[in-house]
Design a protein around this motif. Structure first.
Motif, short mmCIF file in Angstrom:
data_model
loop_
_atom_site.label_atom_id
_atom_site.label_comp_id
_atom_site.label_asym_id
_atom_site.label_seq_id
_atom_site.Cartn_x
_atom_site.Cartn_y
_atom_site.Cartn_z
N ARG A 122 2.48 1.79 -3.40
CA ARG A 122 1.50 2.33 -4.36
C ARG A 122 1.22 3.80 -4.08
O ARG A 122 1.12 4.61 -5.02
N ASP A 123 1.07 4.15 -2.80
CA ASP A 123 0.83 5.56 -2.43
C ASP A 123 1.99 6.44 -2.87
O ASP A 123 1.79 7.54 -3.39
N THR A 169 0.83 -1.21 0.00
CA THR A 169 0.00 0.00 0.00
C THR A 169 0.87 1.25 0.00
O THR A 169 0.62 2.20 -0.76
N ALA A 183 4.12 5.84 -5.28
CA ALA A 183 4.14 5.91 -6.74
C ALA A 183 3.11 6.93 -7.23
O ALA A 183 3.39 7.73 -8.14
N GLU A 184 1.94 6.94 -6.62
CA GLU A 184 0.90 7.92 -6.99
C GLU A 184 1.36 9.34 -6.65
O GLU A 184 1.21 10.25 -7.45
N ARG A 185 1.92 9.51 -5.49
CA ARG A 185 2.41 10.84 -5.09
C ARG A 185 3.54 11.31 -6.01
O ARG A 185 3.61 12.49 -6.36
N LYS A 186 4.39 10.39 -6.43
CA LYS A 186 5.48 10.72 -7.36
C LYS A 186 4.91 11.24 -8.67
O LYS A 186 5.39 12.24 -9.22
N LYS A 187 3.85 10.56 -9.17
CA LYS A 187 3.21 11.01 -10.40
C LYS A 187 2.66 12.43 -10.23
O LYS A 187 2.78 13.27 -11.13
N GLU A 188 2.02 12.68 -9.08
CA GLU A 188 1.45 14.01 -8.81
C GLU A 188 2.55 15.08 -8.80
O GLU A 188 2.39 16.15 -9.38
#
Length: 150
Positions: A115-116, A112, A118-123
């Motif tokens: 994944r969080d 988890t 990775a999502e924050r990196k994209k943002e």
């Protein structure tokens, strides 16, 4: 080594015995009896030159350092894992799987968090891209309004 370990731990003093099942069943009830059996087996090995060389090489490896002696002792106490060691890669995989099963919640938590992140990196990357675009627009406007000749 085995006889000494058993003697040091009072194995035979506690009236325990070893039962060996080979050609005939043998029960060993004392350190002396075990040492004699080991000596006889070593003598049988030493009468065969090829076997003696192999045995000496193995014995040398097993007594080489503390880590190997510890491993040898562990294997002696956990002989049930010996068949699994035939395929070390599979054994490692099974150990990892059992670890993941045993620590399922920690593993799920880690997944988890990955994944969080990775999502924050994209943002963050998207925000940086947009910021760059905004700065590029400012630079383009500046360059259009002012002409600098050097």
């Amino acid at each position: 080594m085995i006889a000494k370990a058993l003697a040091d731990n009072g194995f035979f003093d506690a009236t325990h015995s070893l039962r060996l099942n080979a050609d005939e069943e043998t029960e060993i009830t004392s350190t002396k009896q075990l040492e004699e059996l080991i000596k006889r087996e070593k003598e049988d090995i030493t009468s065969d030159v090829d076997l003696r060389k192999k045995f000496n090489a193995i014995e040398k490896l097993l007594n080489k350092n503390v880590s190997v002696r510890t491993f040898s002792s562990f294997i002696s106490d956990h002989e049930d894992i010996l068949p699994a060691l035939v395929n070390v890669a599979n054994f490692k995989e099974q150990v990892w799987k059992s670890y993941f099963v045993k620590h399922r919640n920690a593993f799920k938590n880690l997944v988890t968090k990955i994944r969080d992140v990775a999502e924050r990196k994209k943002e963050i990357e998207e925000a940086a891209r947009q910021e760059r675009t905004a700065w590029q627009e400012v630079i383009d406007i500046f360059n259009d309004r002012f002409f600098c000749s050097v």
